[in-house]
Design a protein around this motif. Structure first.
Motif, PDB file in Angstrom:
ATOM      1  N   SER A  11      18.186  20.101  -0.237  1.00 50.59           N
ATOM      2  CA  SER A  11      18.997  21.321  -0.127  1.00 50.59           C
ATOM      3  C   SER A  11      18.264  22.427   0.602  1.00 50.59           C
ATOM      4  N   LEU A  12      16.939  22.311   0.747  1.00 53.91           N
ATOM      5  CA  LEU A  12      16.160  23.346   1.408  1.00 53.91           C
ATOM      6  C   LEU A  12      16.045  23.118   2.906  1.00 53.91           C
ATOM      7  N   LYS A  13      16.473  21.974   3.387  1.00 54.59           N
ATOM      8  CA  LYS A  13      16.464  21.730   4.827  1.00 54.59           C
ATOM      9  C   LYS A  13      17.558  22.562   5.480  1.00 54.59           C
ATOM     10  N   ILE A  14      17.189  23.406   6.422  1.00 55.18           N
ATOM     11  CA  ILE A  14      18.132  24.344   7.016  1.00 55.18           C
ATOM     12  C   ILE A  14      18.772  23.721   8.248  1.00 55.18           C
ATOM     13  N   PRO A  15      20.079  23.458   8.204  1.00 56.81           N
ATOM     14  CA  PRO A  15      20.730  22.854   9.373  1.00 56.81           C
ATOM     15  C   PRO A  15      20.783  23.852  10.515  1.00 56.81           C
ATOM     16  N   SER A  16      20.327  23.443  11.662  1.00 64.50           N
ATOM     17  CA  SER A  16      20.263  24.351  12.796  1.00 64.50           C
ATOM     18  C   SER A  16      20.057  23.558  14.065  1.00 64.50           C
ATOM     19  N   ASP A  17      20.375  24.198  15.176  1.00 67.15           N
ATOM     20  CA  ASP A  17      20.132  23.543  16.462  1.00 67.15           C
ATOM     21  C   ASP A  17      18.741  23.847  16.983  1.00 67.15           C
ATOM     22  N   ARG A  18      17.931  24.540  16.172  1.00 67.87           N
ATOM     23  CA  ARG A  18      16.547  24.838  16.537  1.00 67.87           C
ATOM     24  C   ARG A  18      15.712  24.931  15.266  1.00 67.87           C
ATOM     25  N   PRO A  19      14.407  24.782  15.394  1.00 67.68           N
ATOM     26  CA  PRO A  19      13.571  24.899  14.194  1.00 67.68           C
ATOM     27  C   PRO A  19      13.527  26.337  13.679  1.00 67.68           C
ATOM     28  N   LEU A  20      13.235  26.473  12.420  1.00 67.82           N
ATOM     29  CA  LEU A  20      13.000  27.772  11.816  1.00 67.82           C
ATOM     30  C   LEU A  20      11.737  28.366  12.444  1.00 67.82           C
ATOM     31  N   ILE A  21      11.766  29.644  12.780  1.00 65.91           N
ATOM     32  CA  ILE A  21      10.599  30.302  13.361  1.00 65.91           C
ATOM     33  C   ILE A  21       9.878  31.058  12.257  1.00 65.91           C
ATOM     34  N   VAL A  22       8.640  30.689  11.990  1.00 70.58           N
ATOM     35  CA  VAL A  22       7.837  31.321  10.946  1.00 70.58           C
ATOM     36  C   VAL A  22       6.563  31.873  11.559  1.00 70.58           C
ATOM     37  N   ALA A  45       6.839  21.397   6.022  1.00 69.86           N
ATOM     38  CA  ALA A  45       6.959  20.073   5.418  1.00 69.86           C
ATOM     39  C   ALA A  45       8.330  19.876   4.772  1.00 69.86           C
ATOM     40  N   LEU A  46       9.071  20.976   4.578  1.00 62.33           N
ATOM     41  CA  LEU A  46      10.374  20.905   3.920  1.00 62.33           C
ATOM     42  C   LEU A  46      11.548  20.997   4.878  1.00 62.33           C
ATOM     43  N   THR A  47      11.340  21.670   6.022  1.00 64.95           N
ATOM     44  CA  THR A  47      12.421  21.818   7.001  1.00 64.95           C
ATOM     45  C   THR A  47      11.808  21.994   8.383  1.00 64.95           C
ATOM     46  N   PRO A  48      12.487  21.568   9.455  1.00 62.03           N
ATOM     47  CA  PRO A  48      11.917  21.717  10.798  1.00 62.03           C
ATOM     48  C   PRO A  48      11.540  23.174  11.076  1.00 62.03           C
ATOM     49  N   THR A  49      10.281  23.379  11.460  1.00 64.01           N
ATOM     50  CA  THR A  49       9.736  24.730  11.583  1.00 64.01           C
ATOM     51  C   THR A  49       8.792  24.828  12.767  1.00 64.01           C
ATOM     52  N   GLN A  50       8.870  25.932  13.479  1.00 67.92           N
ATOM     53  CA  GLN A  50       7.882  26.270  14.499  1.00 67.92           C
ATOM     54  C   GLN A  50       7.014  27.390  13.940  1.00 67.92           C
ATOM     55  N   ILE A  51       5.709  27.129  13.809  1.00 74.72           N
ATOM     56  CA  ILE A  51       4.783  28.106  13.249  1.00 74.72           C
ATOM     57  C   ILE A  51       4.091  28.850  14.386  1.00 74.72           C
ATOM     58  N   VAL A  52       4.114  30.161  14.305  1.00 76.55           N
ATOM     59  CA  VAL A  52       3.445  31.016  15.279  1.00 76.55           C
ATOM     60  C   VAL A  52       2.391  31.834  14.545  1.00 76.55           C
ATOM     61  N   VAL A  53       1.136  31.730  14.967  1.00 77.26           N
ATOM     62  CA  VAL A  53       0.040  32.473  14.344  1.00 77.26           C
ATOM     63  C   VAL A  53      -0.109  33.821  15.038  1.00 77.26           C
ATOM     64  N   ARG A  54      -0.206  34.881  14.254  1.00 77.54           N
ATOM     65  CA  ARG A  54      -0.423  36.223  14.774  1.00 77.54           C
ATOM     66  C   ARG A  54      -1.611  36.855  14.049  1.00 77.54           C
ATOM     67  N   HIS A  55      -2.554  37.396  14.833  1.00 79.07           N
ATOM     68  CA  HIS A  55      -3.720  38.074  14.263  1.00 79.07           C
ATOM     69  C   HIS A  55      -3.656  39.561  14.592  1.00 79.07           C
ATOM     70  N   ILE A  56      -3.744  40.376  13.564  1.00 82.27           N
ATOM     71  CA  ILE A  56      -3.681  41.828  13.718  1.00 82.27           C
ATOM     72  C   ILE A  56      -5.060  42.421  13.499  1.00 82.27           C
ATOM     73  N   ARG A  57      -5.561  43.113  14.527  1.00 83.42           N
ATOM     74  CA  ARG A  57      -6.876  43.762  14.423  1.00 83.42           C
ATOM     75  C   ARG A  57      -6.768  45.166  15.009  1.00 83.42           C
ATOM     76  N   TYR A  58      -7.317  46.137  14.290  1.00 82.60           N
ATOM     77  CA  TYR A  58      -7.231  47.526  14.733  1.00 82.60           C
ATOM     78  C   TYR A  58      -8.500  47.958  15.457  1.00 82.60           C
ATOM     79  N   ALA A 332      10.417  28.406  -2.941  1.00 83.12           N
ATOM     80  CA  ALA A 332      10.986  29.697  -3.323  1.00 83.12           C
ATOM     81  C   ALA A 332      11.340  30.524  -2.093  1.00 83.12           C
ATOM     82  N   VAL A 333      10.496  30.487  -1.066  1.00 84.12           N
ATOM     83  CA  VAL A 333      10.768  31.231   0.162  1.00 84.12           C
ATOM     84  C   VAL A 333      12.021  30.691   0.841  1.00 84.12           C
ATOM     85  N   LEU A 334      12.132  29.374   0.968  1.00 81.23           N
ATOM     86  CA  LEU A 334      13.297  28.788   1.622  1.00 81.23           C
ATOM     87  C   LEU A 334      14.580  29.035   0.817  1.00 81.23           C
ATOM     88  N   ALA A 335      14.466  28.979  -0.508  1.00 78.66           N
ATOM     89  CA  ALA A 335      15.636  29.250  -1.342  1.00 78.66           C
ATOM     90  C   ALA A 335      16.116  30.682  -1.136  1.00 78.66           C
TER      91      ALA A 335
END
Length: 346
Positions: A11-22, A45-58, A332-335
């Motif tokens: 139920s947590l797999k999100i139907p979409s024509d593209r991966p979830l962007i995280v 691991a639960l739903t198709p996802t594209q992970i983007v890493v962002r580093h914030i430095r001041y 919990a996040v996907l729900a």
């Protein structure tokens, strides 16, 4: 306190024509980075996802400014910091003080399309985020707060097995059982004095020789120089591998190979990751620099779960279900995303 609905992984797999962007957002420090990336990977691991890493430095001038004074966080960033701009992600996962000014603005900037998840205690009202995922021992309050035993991380059986393959030849030179010893270092609440290091050397030597085990020792960048020298010199004649921070890090391979794991009491991350293996976790004492009340609550929680016990000097064995709080947080996040963004990405 947030109580996620009962869900199935299907139920947590999100139907979409593209991966979830995280987006996994941090200041880049390993301990913080691994928390946000670990949760993002658990979502993937639960739903198709594209992970983007962002580093914030001041920039240095603004690095220690409180969150309330960072009114223009974008222009305060270092040149090598990642830009935080559109298109914004479906889910924003952030941790650390540096990320707060951007987390606080993300819902408005994305016009409500981004689910904002903040890890750790933000020391701000939890309602300013969509979800706060914080360690139980921090005692963060709020209807949208999900408390975890420990922290999110990247330790999974698959990752341990994959990383161990790179060290298979080196480890094949030694015989089981293996004892992994993970040494932290100086922090606001703990330290390792030369005297404490000497005591640990004697106890570890006795345990290794008594059970005829192979030693897998890893010291941290935070380990004081004097303690580091005492530990490495005092244990270098034992069969095994000593990692001092140079070259490829065998951390995951050590966790995979270990039959027993000894962890200094200063690190929530290392103890939580050790407990994810389902192997006995022995908590090594250190020198106190503060009250250590939060760490006391954390270690009590690990003991009540059955994962850890105070180091007694003996390699006792016990069993428990591997601690899998990162997977629980991902569900919990996907729900919540499904609940609050029912028409997004469909």
């Amino acid at each position: 306190m947030l109580t996620p609905p009962v869900t199935t992984e299907e139920s947590l797999k999100i139907p979409s024509d593209r991966p979830l962007i995280v987006w996994a957002v941090s200041d880049g420090r390993a301990g913080i980075h691994n928390q946000v990336l670990g949760l993002a990977e658990a979502i993937a691991a639960l739903t198709p996802t594209q992970i983007v890493v962002r580093h914030i430095r001041y920039r240095r001038l603004f690095d220690r400014w409180p969150t309330a004074l960072r009114l223009w966080p974008d222009v305060m960033l270092k040149r090598d910091s990642d830009l935080i701009g559109p298109p914004y992600p479906d889910i924003w996962i952030a941790a650390g003080r540096a990320t707060l000014p951007h987390s606080l603005r993300m819902r408005r900037r994305s016009q409500g399309k981004t689910l904002v998840v903040q890890l750790q205690d933000p020391r701000l009202p939890s309602g300013r985020f969509d979800m706060v995922i914080a360690p139980k021992h921090d005692e963060v309050k709020g209807e949208n707060v999900l408390p975890l035993l420990g922290s999110t991380h990247r330790v999974t059986p698959e990752r341990l097995s994959r990383e161990a393959a790179h060290w298979a030849e080196s480890l094949s030179k030694f015989r089981a059982p293996f004892i992994a010893v993970l040494i932290g270092g100086r922090s606001k609440s703990h330290d390792i004095s030369p005297a404490r290091a000497e005591t640990l050397v004697q106890q570890i030597r006795a345990a290794v020789k008594g059970k005829k085990t192979t030693l897998l020792l890893s010291v941290s960048r935070r380990t004081p120089d004097a303690a580091r020298a005492i530990l490495t010199e005092g244990l270098k004649d034992l069969d095994g591998i000593i990692y001092e921070g140079k070259g490829d890090n065998p951390y995951f391979a050590f966790l995979n190979a270990a039959d027993h794991i000894l962890v200094t009491e200063d690190s929530v991350n290392m103890a939580t990751e050790a407990a994810a293996t389902g192997k006995p976790v022995h908590i090594l004492p250190m020198d106190a620099r503060g009250t250590g009340a939060k760490f006391g609550r954390f270690h009590q929680g690990l003991q009540e779960y059955g994962a850890a016990r105070p180091w007694s000097g003996e390699l006792r064995f016990w069993k428990y279900p591997p601690l899998n709080e990162t997977n629980r947080a991902a569900k919990a996040v996907l729900a919540l995303y499904n609940q609050t963004h029912p028409d997004e990405n469909r």
